[in-house]
Design a protein around this motif. Sequence first.
Motif, PDB file in Angstrom:
ATOM      1  N   GLU A  73       0.806  -1.221   0.000  1.00 53.67           N
ATOM      2  CA  GLU A  73       0.000   0.000   0.000  1.00 53.67           C
ATOM      3  C   GLU A  73       0.842   1.276   0.000  1.00 53.67           C
ATOM      4  O   GLU A  73       0.454   2.266  -0.620  1.00 53.67           O
ATOM      5  N   ALA A  74       1.969   1.265   0.715  1.00 50.16           N
ATOM      6  CA  ALA A  74       2.735   2.507   0.888  1.00 50.16           C
ATOM      7  C   ALA A  74       4.238   2.231   0.923  1.00 50.16           C
ATOM      8  O   ALA A  74       4.897   2.434   1.949  1.00 50.16           O
ATOM      9  N   PRO A  75       4.831   1.781  -0.192  1.00 47.42           N
ATOM     10  CA  PRO A  75       6.265   1.466  -0.181  1.00 47.42           C
ATOM     11  C   PRO A  75       7.159   2.697  -0.040  1.00 47.42           C
ATOM     12  O   PRO A  75       8.346   2.562   0.242  1.00 47.42           O
ATOM     13  N   GLU A  76       6.599   3.885  -0.195  1.00 45.19           N
ATOM     14  CA  GLU A  76       7.411   5.095  -0.107  1.00 45.19           C
ATOM     15  C   GLU A  76       7.629   5.564   1.331  1.00 45.19           C
ATOM     16  O   GLU A  76       8.490   6.401   1.594  1.00 45.19           O
ATOM     17  N   VAL A  77       6.901   5.016   2.281  1.00 48.35           N
ATOM     18  CA  VAL A  77       7.008   5.429   3.685  1.00 48.35           C
ATOM     19  C   VAL A  77       8.177   4.693   4.340  1.00 48.35           C
ATOM     20  O   VAL A  77       8.288   3.465   4.250  1.00 48.35           O
ATOM     21  N   GLN A  78       9.051   5.443   5.012  1.00 45.78           N
ATOM     22  CA  GLN A  78      10.262   4.860   5.587  1.00 45.78           C
ATOM     23  C   GLN A  78       9.961   3.792   6.639  1.00 45.78           C
ATOM     24  O   GLN A  78      10.618   2.762   6.675  1.00 45.78           O
ATOM     25  N   LEU A  79       8.978   4.013   7.486  1.00 46.70           N
ATOM     26  CA  LEU A  79       8.618   3.009   8.491  1.00 46.70           C
ATOM     27  C   LEU A  79       8.220   1.692   7.828  1.00 46.70           C
ATOM     28  O   LEU A  79       8.623   0.616   8.267  1.00 46.70           O
ATOM     29  N   VAL A  80       7.483   1.782   6.750  1.00 45.22           N
ATOM     30  CA  VAL A  80       7.033   0.592   6.028  1.00 45.22           C
ATOM     31  C   VAL A  80       8.227  -0.106   5.373  1.00 45.22           C
ATOM     32  O   VAL A  80       8.373  -1.323   5.470  1.00 45.22           O
ATOM     33  N   ARG A  81       9.091   0.664   4.711  1.00 44.04           N
ATOM     34  CA  ARG A  81      10.283   0.066   4.073  1.00 44.04           C
ATOM     35  C   ARG A  81      11.173  -0.611   5.103  1.00 44.04           C
ATOM     36  O   ARG A  81      11.707  -1.694   4.869  1.00 44.04           O
TER      37      ARG A  81
END
Length: 134
Positions: A73-81
């Motif tokens: 959903e949100a690969p650009e968010v650092q926490l998610v990466r």
Amino acid sequence: MNQIAIEELRKSAVESAVELGKEGMFLDALQVLQGCGSLRNWTGADRCQVSWIVSELGAPRLGRWHVLKAYREAPEVQLVRGSYAQQIAEDLGPLDTLDFIESSPPPTVEDDPDEQLGWLWLQASSLTQLRDFS
């Protein structure tokens, strides 16, 4: 309730749940999160917080599912990466982790310092595992 009010409610619930989790009160943190609706309906970076809490409560598969969904959903968010990179490290090892880290954008100054630290620690840890002892 309008969409903005719902997002604010979720944001405050996540912050409260994270604080409870840091104190070791994971059941209370889960109840706070469930007060905002089903865990399956959470999105983006909030899924990573859900993942951490449910994993600590003994549901690692559910936690891994939330991280995978968050990355989709949100690969650009650092926490998610960072959470996804940690999953790669656990599943595939240091070489694949380094490949992922090198192909992803590095943390920026705007990112949370804890997220930056986690990213750099994972990179250093992977490099350490691959060092040559000869």
